[in-house]
Design a protein around this motif. Structure first.
Motif, short mmCIF file in Angstrom:
data_model
loop_
_atom_site.label_atom_id
_atom_site.label_comp_id
_atom_site.label_asym_id
_atom_site.label_seq_id
_atom_site.Cartn_x
_atom_site.Cartn_y
_atom_site.Cartn_z
N ALA A 149 0.11 6.16 9.10
CA ALA A 149 0.75 6.57 7.84
C ALA A 149 1.02 5.36 6.96
O ALA A 149 0.80 5.41 5.74
N ASP A 150 1.49 4.27 7.55
CA ASP A 150 1.75 3.05 6.78
C ASP A 150 0.46 2.49 6.18
O ASP A 150 0.45 2.03 5.03
N ALA A 151 -0.62 2.52 6.96
CA ALA A 151 -1.90 2.00 6.46
C ALA A 151 -2.41 2.85 5.31
O ALA A 151 -2.90 2.33 4.30
N LEU A 152 -2.27 4.17 5.44
CA LEU A 152 -2.70 5.06 4.35
C LEU A 152 -1.85 4.85 3.10
O LEU A 152 -2.37 4.83 1.98
N GLN A 153 -0.55 4.68 3.30
CA GLN A 153 0.33 4.45 2.15
C GLN A 153 -0.01 3.13 1.47
O GLN A 153 0.02 3.04 0.23
N ALA A 154 -0.37 2.12 2.22
CA ALA A 154 -0.76 0.84 1.63
C ALA A 154 -2.03 1.01 0.79
O ALA A 154 -2.16 0.39 -0.27
N GLN A 155 -2.96 1.86 1.26
CA GLN A 155 -4.17 2.11 0.46
C GLN A 155 -3.84 2.86 -0.82
O GLN A 155 -4.39 2.57 -1.88
#
Length: 160
Positions: A149-155
């Motif tokens: 979820a954090d990686a997707l939010q960063a994108q």
């Protein structure tokens, strides 16, 4: 007559000397491997490391046909769980690193002790490890999910 006849499927009956069934454990490691691979899909080295350490086939090869040799089982499972925790530590978002460390540091300490266990104490350590597995996998899956979820939010944030 009040006797109740119960039929038992003979294929589901296990005898005391039957080899243990680790299918559920292999499945959990497979899901963990997929989750960690999904965090670094473009890094082939890390994907390969996760597959060769956590895949159901790798775990089955490590345990082999050793049945209930507690020393081997404790060492194999502990080292694979330690790999997963250390890999997640490298990938976790900085904002979550404190929460992760609060759980991971004591767990890594236990896993190190369990890995170093000599054969005389392996049976008691095995029961400790078995009882900790549900909570350990649950936490690992939770942190994998949060990291995704954090990686997707960063994108998403990068698109702004």
């Amino acid at each position: 007559d009040n006797a109740l006849e119960e039929r038992v499927d003979a294929s589901r009956v296990r005898l005391a000397d039957d080899a243990p069934d680790f299918a559920s454990l292999y499945s959990l490691f497979g899901e963990l491997s997929s989750g960690i691979e999904g965090l670094t899909p473009r890094n082939q080295r890390l994907v390969h490391e996760a597959r060769t350490t956590l895949s159901p086939e790798a775990v089955a090869d490590g345990i082999g046909g050793r049945g209930l040799q507690h020393e081997v089982l404790v060492r194999e499972l502990s080292s694979r769980l330690r790999f997963a925790i250390e890999r997640l530590r490298d990938l976790i978002a900085p904002v979550r690193s404190t929460d992760f460390a609060e759980w991971a540091d004591p767990m890594l300490g236990k896993l190190s002790l369990w890995t170093a266990t000599q054969s005389g104490a392996a049976t008691s350590v095995w029961s400790d490890l078995v009882y900790s597995l549900p909570a350990t996998f649950s936490r690992l899956f939770a942190f994998v999910t949060l990291t995704k979820a954090d990686a997707l939010q960063a994108q998403v944030d990068a698109l702004r």
